[in-house]
Design a protein around this motif. Structure first.
Motif, mmCIF file in Angstrom:
data_model
loop_
_atom_site.group_PDB
_atom_site.id
_atom_site.type_symbol
_atom_site.label_atom_id
_atom_site.label_comp_id
_atom_site.label_asym_id
_atom_site.label_seq_id
_atom_site.Cartn_x
_atom_site.Cartn_y
_atom_site.Cartn_z
ATOM 1 N N GLY A 109 0.809 -1.214 0.000
ATOM 2 C CA GLY A 109 0.000 0.000 0.000
ATOM 3 C C GLY A 109 0.838 1.258 0.000
ATOM 4 O O GLY A 109 0.552 2.213 0.715
ATOM 5 N N ARG A 110 1.878 1.259 -0.836
ATOM 6 C CA ARG A 110 2.840 2.363 -0.827
ATOM 7 C C ARG A 110 2.945 2.974 -2.220
ATOM 8 O O ARG A 110 2.918 2.265 -3.228
ATOM 9 C CB ARG A 110 4.206 1.821 -0.374
ATOM 10 C CG ARG A 110 5.295 2.858 -0.256
ATOM 11 C CD ARG A 110 6.537 2.277 0.380
ATOM 12 N NE ARG A 110 7.118 1.174 -0.373
ATOM 13 C CZ ARG A 110 7.952 1.338 -1.406
ATOM 14 N NH1 ARG A 110 8.292 2.556 -1.798
ATOM 15 N NH2 ARG A 110 8.443 0.287 -2.029
ATOM 16 N N GLN A 111 3.026 4.298 -2.298
ATOM 17 C CA GLN A 111 3.229 5.000 -3.562
ATOM 18 C C GLN A 111 4.719 5.046 -3.898
ATOM 19 O O GLN A 111 5.563 5.046 -2.997
ATOM 20 C CB GLN A 111 2.696 6.448 -3.475
ATOM 21 C CG GLN A 111 1.202 6.552 -3.223
ATOM 22 C CD GLN A 111 0.384 6.062 -4.403
ATOM 23 O OE1 GLN A 111 0.755 6.262 -5.556
ATOM 24 N NE2 GLN A 111 -0.721 5.404 -4.112
ATOM 25 N N LEU A 112 5.033 5.067 -5.181
ATOM 26 C CA LEU A 112 6.425 5.156 -5.620
ATOM 27 C C LEU A 112 7.072 6.413 -5.031
ATOM 28 O O LEU A 112 6.524 7.503 -5.107
ATOM 29 C CB LEU A 112 6.492 5.205 -7.148
ATOM 30 C CG LEU A 112 7.892 5.140 -7.769
ATOM 31 C CD1 LEU A 112 8.564 3.819 -7.443
ATOM 32 C CD2 LEU A 112 7.817 5.329 -9.286
ATOM 33 N N GLY A 113 8.218 6.248 -4.416
ATOM 34 C CA GLY A 113 8.923 7.371 -3.814
ATOM 35 C C GLY A 113 8.714 7.473 -2.320
ATOM 36 O O GLY A 113 9.512 8.116 -1.628
ATOM 37 N N GLU A 114 7.635 6.868 -1.796
ATOM 38 C CA GLU A 114 7.406 6.885 -0.348
ATOM 39 C C GLU A 114 8.351 5.906 0.341
ATOM 40 O O GLU A 114 8.763 4.896 -0.242
ATOM 41 C CB GLU A 114 5.948 6.483 -0.032
ATOM 42 C CG GLU A 114 4.946 7.555 -0.371
ATOM 43 C CD GLU A 114 3.538 7.136 0.036
ATOM 44 O OE1 GLU A 114 2.639 7.977 -0.084
ATOM 45 O OE2 GLU A 114 3.336 5.977 0.470
ATOM 46 N N ALA A 115 8.653 6.199 1.590
ATOM 47 C CA ALA A 115 9.555 5.332 2.346
ATOM 48 C C ALA A 115 8.884 3.988 2.649
ATOM 49 O O ALA A 115 7.670 3.909 2.824
ATOM 50 C CB ALA A 115 9.947 6.013 3.656
#
Length: 598
Positions: A207-213
C-alpha cells in the motif's frame, strides 16, 4: 600411473574385453583402449590401435549415474532412467553395417514420452529459449523444461555446461538435457516466479506510492531478498575458475515455491493452527484483555504430555500487556510502540500508532503462512487458483484459508481484522474432513501401527539374555533403524504385590537416567507382557570373566601381567562409580542384585 586421470577424482572403473571406462565424482565418463567398434564412444579407429584416456564429451551433460561394459559395447544410465549405448551391439544387436560409429542415440520423442505440459502457454521466454511447466509422467513431480533451437550450438552447450558446474542451493537445479532434431531440451527445477514479479507488485502489496519510504516489514523483506541474491552471485565468483554471469537482471533471479502438502500433512497443520488460534482467543477474551505482542513460532510450544486433547501452549509473556478498552479507546493513552519480533510485528505497532489486541491477529496470519507455507507478501488470489493437481480435494479449503489469512494480514485498518473466534468459526471451511483420510493408504498404515502398540515398531534380531526377571531381545526399530534392547517380562500373577516387583524396575530406571546406568527409553504392556525398551549393551561382565584368562594367555591361579591388571582396575573403578551413584541419590537406591551378569 595413468597421467591423463591424475586429479580427475575417479570413483569407478569398468572393464570391457580390451577397453576401459571410468567415471569421476562429477559423473564425467572417460574411455581408453581398443576402439575399432566405437566402444570408447569416439570415432572408430583401426583394430589394435589403442587410445589414451579421454572424456566422452557427449555424455558430460547427461547426468550419468552408472556405467557398464560388454565385450565390444558400452552402456550408461542417467538419473531419469535413460540408457545410452555405443559400440558393437554384438550378437543380439549386430546390424548389417556393424555398429562402428560414435553416435550416441536417445529416444527422439523423449520429451513427449516422459513429460506432460501443464499449460498452453510457456511460463517464460526470451532470446535463449522458451520455458514450460511440465509434469513427469512416471514420478509425477513438476519440473521446468527449457526448449532451445540449436541455431547457436556453442551458446546452448555453454548454458548446459555451466548448469552442470554450478550444482548448488544458490542456483536453479539442473537435472538433465538432451536433443531431439534441432531442439535442445534442458530439464530443471521449477521456479514459477522471478524477482521482477515481486518488484511489480511490491508497492501494491504494501500500500505504498512510488517514492514513499518503506515500512519496517517491507524493508526487512527487501534486505533478505538482496542478501540471498548477493550470496548467489558470490558463490559464482568464488568458484575456481570463476564464473561471470553477464546477464544479471530481475527476470533471471528466480523465486522457488514449496511443493503442495498432501491431505495428511494439511490436516495436521490445520489442527496445529486451530489450537494456536484457540490459545490466543483465550487471552483476547479475558477481562481485561491481554495482548501477547510477541507471537512467533519460537514462542509456541508443543507439549509432550497431552492433556485435554491439547498440545499447543503459548509462552514468553515478557512483552504482553493488559488492554483495557475503557482506557485505550477513550483516551489519548496508547501502548508502547515498536515492541516484538521484527519478522512478525504489526505495522501499527512498529509505526507507533494506537493499536489494540488485533496486532496479535497480524502475527497469527504470518505464523499461519509459515505453517501452511503460504507467502502472504506475494500471494495473488484468483478464482481459478489450483493449489494441488495431485490432491484436488485440498484446492477449495486452501483457497478459503488463503482468503482468511489475507484478511488477517493485509487489512490496513487493524480493527477490521477478524477475531480468532471468527476464524475458528470457519474451521470446517478451511480444514478437511478427517473421513477423507480413510482412503489414504499411508495414513491407514501409520494408524494400524499406532493402534497395535509399540511392539510392532520393532524387528527382533535375536535373544541376548534371560533370567528370572524376563528375556532380553536385540531389536531394530522399523523406522529409524537404530538397534535397541527390549526386555520382555511375563506377568503371571496380577496381585498388587507381584506387579509391584516388575513396576519397581521401570520406576527405578526412570529415576536413574545417567551415564552410570543402562539408558531407559520407554515401557508398555500388551496383555500379560511388560516390555521395557532400553539401550543395547550386548556383553556383560560375566562374558569378560569367562574369556579373560584365554585372551591374556594365563592359567587359573597365575599372576596377571601389568596390562591385564590395569584393565581389571579400570573395570572395577567404573563398577564402584556406578554403585556410588546409586548410593548418593536422595533417597538412596540399593540394587540388591549385583552380579557379573548385571
Amino acid at each position: 600411473m595413468i597421467p591423463e586421470l591424475c586429479d580427475q577424482r575417479i570413483r569407478q572403473f569398468i572393464n570391457g574385453s580390451d577397453f576401459v571406462l571410468a567415471m569421476n565424482e562429477d559423473n564425467h565418463v572417460f574411455s581408453w583402449g581398443d576402439n575399432h567398434c566405437g566402444q570408447c564412444g569416439r570415432k572408430a579407429t583401426p583394430f589394435r590401435v589403442y587410445l589414451k584416456p579421454e572424456v566422452i564429451s557427449d555424455l558430460n551433460d547427461k547426468n550419468i549415474t552408472h556405467i557398464c561394459c560388454g565385450f565390444k559395447h558400452s552402456l550408461a544410465l542417467t538419473t531419469d532412467g535413460q540408457v545410452y549405448g555405443w559400440g558393437s551391439y554384438y550378437e543380439q544387436y549386430q546390424n548389417a553395417e556393424g555398429s562402428d560409429t560414435r553416435v550416441i542415440n536417445s529416444c527422439e520423442n523423449h520429451y513427449k514420452s516422459f513429460f506432460e505440459e501443464l499449460s498452453d502457454n510457456p511460463i517464460g521466454s526470451g532470446g535463449f529459449g522458451t520455458v514450460f511447466k511440465v509434469r513427469h509422467r512416471f514420478d509425477e513431480h513438476i519440473y521446468a523444461v527449457k526448449r532451445i533451437h540449436k541455431e547457436d550450438e556453442i551458446k546452448n552447450h555453454m548454458e548446459v555446461k555451466n548448469l552442470v558446474k554450478v550444482r548448488s542451493k544458490y542456483v536453479v537445479q539442473y537435472y538433465n538435457s538432451w536433443t531431439e532434431g534441432i531442439i535442445l531440451y534442458i530439464q530443471m527445477e521449477l521456479c514459477e516466479y522471478n524477482l521482477q514479479n515481486i518488484l511489480e507488485v511490491k508497492l501494491q502489496v504494501f500500500g505504498r506510492q512510488l517514492g514513499e519510504a518503506m515500512d519496517s516489514v517491507e524493508y526487512l523483506i527487501s534486505c533478505e531478498i538482496f542478501r540471498q541474491v548477493l550470496e548467489s552471485v558470490q558463490y559464482l565468483h568464488e568458484l575456481n575458475p570463476q564464473i561471470i554471469h553477464r546477464d544479471l537482471k530481475p527476470e533471471n533471479i528466480l523465486i522457488t515455491l514449496g511443493k503442495a502438502m498432501d491431505c495428511v500433512e494439511y490436516l495436521i497443520s490445520c489442527e496445529i493452527f486451530r489450537q494456536i488460534l484457540e490459545s490466543v482467543q483465550y487471552l483476547h477474551e479475558m477481562n481485561p484483555q491481554i495482548i501477547h505482542r510477541d507471537l512467533k513460532p519460537e514462542n509456541i510450544l508443543i507439549a509432550e504430555n497431552i492433556r485435554n486433547g491439547r498440545f499447543v501452549k503459548l509462552c514468553d509473556f515478557g512483552l504482553a500487556t493488559v488492554h483495557d478498552k475503557r482506557v485505550h479507546y477513550r483516551t489519548t493513552q496508547k501502548h508502547t510502540a515498536d515492541v516484538g519480533d521484527m519478522r512478525y510485528i504489526a505495522p501499527e505497532v512498529s509505526q507507533g500508532g494506537k493499536y489494540g489486541h488485533k496486532c496479535d491477529i497480524y502475527s497469527l496470519a504470518l505464523i499461519g503462512g509459515n505453517i501452511f507455507e503460504i507467502d502472504l507478501f506475494n500471494l495473488e488470489l484468483e478464482d481459478t487458483n489450483v493449489y494441488s493437481e495431485l490432491y484436488q480435494i485440498l484446492n477449495e479449503p486452501v483457497y478459503r484459508l488463503q482468503t482468511i489469512l489475507i484478511s488477517m494480514f493485509r487489512t490496513r485498518l487493524w480493527h477490521r481484522r477478524p477475531e480468532c473466534s471468527e476464524v475458528l468459526s470457519e474451521y470446517n471451511e478451511w480444514s478437511i474432513d478427517r473421513n477423507i483420510l480413510a482412503n489414504d493408504t499411508r495414513f491407514d498404515g501409520i494408524l494400524s501401527i499406532l493402534q497395535s502398540n509399540d511392539n510392532h515398531l520393532f524387528i527382533e534380531l535375536s535373544a541376548i539374555g534371560s533370567g528370572g526377571f524376563g528375556t532380553v531381545f536385540k531389536v531394530k526399530h522399523r523406522f529409524e533403524e537404530h538397534i535397541y534392547a527390549i526386555k520382555r517380562v511375563e506377568i503371571k500373577d496380577e496381585s498388587e504385590e507381584y506387579l509391584q516387583r516388575f513396576y519397581n524396575e521401570v520406576k527405578n530406571l526412570i529415576k536413574v537416567r545417567s551415564e552410570y546406568c543402562v539408558q531407559y527409553y520407554n515401557s508398555w504392556t500388551e496383555g500379560n507382557i511388560l516390555y521395557i525398551h532400553m539401550e543395547l549393551c550386548e556383553h556383560n561382565l560375566q562374558n569378560i570373566l569367562e574369556v579373560k584368562q584365554q585372551v591374556f594367555d594365563r592359567k587359573l591361579g597365575k599372576a596377571m601381567d601389568c596390562v591385564e591388571y590395569l584393565i581389571s582396575c579400570e573395570i572395577f573403578r567404573q563398577i564402584l562409580e556406578s554403585v556410588q551413584y546409586l548410593h548418593e541419590m536422595n533417597p538412596q537406591i540399593i540394587h540388591r542384585d549385583l552380579k557379573p551378569e548385571n
